[in-house]
Scaffold this motif. Structure first.
Motif, PDB file in Angstrom:
ATOM      1  N   HIS A  40      38.523  42.547  56.121  1.00  0.00           N
ATOM      2  CA  HIS A  40      37.763  41.320  55.901  1.00  0.00           C
ATOM      3  C   HIS A  40      38.695  40.197  55.457  1.00  0.00           C
ATOM      4  N   HIS A  41      38.375  38.996  55.869  1.00  0.00           N
ATOM      5  CA  HIS A  41      39.029  37.793  55.374  1.00  0.00           C
ATOM      6  C   HIS A  41      37.955  37.020  54.620  1.00  0.00           C
ATOM      7  N   VAL A  42      38.242  36.652  53.376  1.00  0.00           N
ATOM      8  CA  VAL A  42      37.252  35.982  52.542  1.00  0.00           C
ATOM      9  C   VAL A  42      37.871  34.736  51.934  1.00  0.00           C
ATOM     10  N   THR A  43      37.160  33.630  52.035  1.00  0.00           N
ATOM     11  CA  THR A  43      37.543  32.395  51.362  1.00  0.00           C
ATOM     12  C   THR A  43      36.483  32.137  50.302  1.00  0.00           C
ATOM     13  N   ILE A  44      36.923  31.992  49.039  1.00  0.00           N
ATOM     14  CA  ILE A  44      35.986  31.844  47.929  1.00  0.00           C
ATOM     15  C   ILE A  44      36.355  30.611  47.113  1.00  0.00           C
ATOM     16  N   SER A  45      35.340  29.831  46.771  1.00  0.00           N
ATOM     17  CA  SER A  45      35.501  28.695  45.877  1.00  0.00           C
ATOM     18  C   SER A  45      34.530  28.901  44.734  1.00  0.00           C
ATOM     19  N   GLY A  46      35.035  29.218  43.563  1.00  0.00           N
ATOM     20  CA  GLY A  46      34.140  29.465  42.445  1.00  0.00           C
ATOM     21  C   GLY A  46      34.849  29.539  41.120  1.00  0.00           C
ATOM     22  N   GLY A  47      36.173  29.352  41.120  1.00  0.00           N
ATOM     23  CA  GLY A  47      36.916  29.300  39.879  1.00  0.00           C
ATOM     24  C   GLY A  47      37.407  30.628  39.343  1.00  0.00           C
ATOM     25  N   ILE A  48      37.162  31.734  40.045  1.00  0.00           N
ATOM     26  CA  ILE A  48      37.609  33.038  39.563  1.00  0.00           C
ATOM     27  C   ILE A  48      39.072  33.246  39.938  1.00  0.00           C
ATOM     28  N   ASP A  49      39.842  33.797  39.015  1.00  0.00           N
ATOM     29  CA  ASP A  49      41.260  34.073  39.212  1.00  0.00           C
ATOM     30  C   ASP A  49      41.466  35.088  40.335  1.00  0.00           C
ATOM     31  N   ARG A  50      42.545  34.928  41.109  1.00  0.00           N
ATOM     32  CA  ARG A  50      42.816  35.827  42.236  1.00  0.00           C
ATOM     33  C   ARG A  50      43.011  37.270  41.795  1.00  0.00           C
ATOM     34  N   THR A  51      43.668  37.488  40.667  1.00  0.00           N
ATOM     35  CA  THR A  51      43.867  38.847  40.162  1.00  0.00           C
ATOM     36  C   THR A  51      42.523  39.494  39.853  1.00  0.00           C
ATOM     37  N   GLU A  52      41.625  38.727  39.277  1.00  0.00           N
ATOM     38  CA  GLU A  52      40.300  39.243  38.955  1.00  0.00           C
ATOM     39  C   GLU A  52      39.523  39.589  40.229  1.00  0.00           C
ATOM     40  N   LEU A  53      39.667  38.786  41.272  1.00  0.00           N
ATOM     41  CA  LEU A  53      39.010  39.085  42.551  1.00  0.00           C
ATOM     42  C   LEU A  53      39.519  40.398  43.126  1.00  0.00           C
ATOM     43  N   GLU A  54      40.823  40.622  43.052  1.00  0.00           N
ATOM     44  CA  GLU A  54      41.389  41.880  43.546  1.00  0.00           C
ATOM     45  C   GLU A  54      40.811  43.064  42.785  1.00  0.00           C
ATOM     46  N   LEU A  56      37.853  43.156  41.300  1.00  0.00           N
ATOM     47  CA  LEU A  56      36.444  43.284  41.643  1.00  0.00           C
ATOM     48  C   LEU A  56      36.231  43.965  42.996  1.00  0.00           C
ATOM     49  N   TRP A  57      37.220  43.905  43.886  1.00  0.00           N
ATOM     50  CA  TRP A  57      37.073  44.495  45.215  1.00  0.00           C
ATOM     51  C   TRP A  57      36.811  45.990  45.107  1.00  0.00           C
ATOM     52  N   GLY A  58      37.720  46.736  44.493  1.00  0.00           N
ATOM     53  CA  GLY A  58      37.493  48.140  44.206  1.00  0.00           C
ATOM     54  C   GLY A  58      37.504  49.103  45.375  1.00  0.00           C
ATOM     55  N   HIS A  59      37.959  48.682  46.568  1.00  0.00           N
ATOM     56  CA  HIS A  59      37.971  49.576  47.736  1.00  0.00           C
ATOM     57  C   HIS A  59      39.355  49.617  48.359  1.00  0.00           C
ATOM     58  N   GLY A  60      40.352  49.952  47.577  1.00  0.00           N
ATOM     59  CA  GLY A  60      41.705  50.034  48.119  1.00  0.00           C
ATOM     60  C   GLY A  60      42.442  48.714  48.062  1.00  0.00           C
ATOM     61  N   TYR A  61      43.297  48.511  49.057  1.00  0.00           N
ATOM     62  CA  TYR A  61      44.221  47.377  49.095  1.00  0.00           C
ATOM     63  C   TYR A  61      43.494  46.035  49.129  1.00  0.00           C
ATOM     64  N   ALA A  62      43.931  45.119  48.284  1.00  0.00           N
ATOM     65  CA  ALA A  62      43.408  43.744  48.282  1.00  0.00           C
ATOM     66  C   ALA A  62      44.577  42.805  48.054  1.00  0.00           C
ATOM     67  N   ASN A  63      44.654  41.760  48.821  1.00  0.00           N
ATOM     68  CA  ASN A  63      45.731  40.786  48.683  1.00  0.00           C
ATOM     69  C   ASN A  63      45.120  39.394  48.687  1.00  0.00           C
ATOM     70  N   CYS A  64      45.183  38.731  47.561  1.00  0.00           N
ATOM     71  CA  CYS A  64      44.620  37.379  47.451  1.00  0.00           C
ATOM     72  C   CYS A  64      45.750  36.371  47.432  1.00  0.00           C
ATOM     73  N   ARG A  65      45.661  35.426  48.338  1.00  0.00           N
ATOM     74  CA  ARG A  65      46.632  34.331  48.380  1.00  0.00           C
ATOM     75  C   ARG A  65      45.882  33.023  48.374  1.00  0.00           C
ATOM     76  N   GLN A  66      46.513  32.010  47.806  1.00  0.00           N
ATOM     77  CA  GLN A  66      45.903  30.697  47.763  1.00  0.00           C
ATOM     78  C   GLN A  66      45.877  30.106  49.180  1.00  0.00           C
ATOM     79  N   LEU A  67      44.769  29.474  49.530  1.00  0.00           N
ATOM     80  CA  LEU A  67      44.618  28.866  50.837  1.00  0.00           C
ATOM     81  C   LEU A  67      45.626  27.736  51.005  1.00  0.00           C
ATOM     82  N   GLN A  68      46.343  27.735  52.115  1.00  0.00           N
ATOM     83  CA  GLN A  68      47.355  26.718  52.405  1.00  0.00           C
ATOM     84  C   GLN A  68      46.874  25.859  53.560  1.00  0.00           C
TER      85      GLN A  68
END
Length: 71
Positions: A40-54, A56-68
């Protein structure tokens, strides 16, 4: 994805009451398309830190990068 979005919404409302969570989800891959495993590719705007999003995923590998943005 539904469970993930619910967890993110809950956390966002706790941390930022009244701030709207906006998101866009795109599913990609899978055996049918020959593109490897489903992801999945997810773009989120809500103020939550990227580490916290990773976390919250809880299903293996998660990589959050800031949108460029580029021209």
């Amino acid at each position: 994805m539904d469970n993930f979005v619910r967890r993110v919404k809950r956390r966002s409302l706790q941390a930022f009451p009244g701030k709207e969570l906006r998101y866009n989800i795109v599913d990609e891959g899978g055996a049918e398309e020959g593109e490897g495993r489903f992801h999945h590719h997810v773009t989120i705007s809500g103020g939550i830190d990227r580490t916290e999003l990773e976390e919250l995923w809880g299903h293996g590998y998660a990589n959050c990068r800031q949108l460029q943005f580029t021209e």
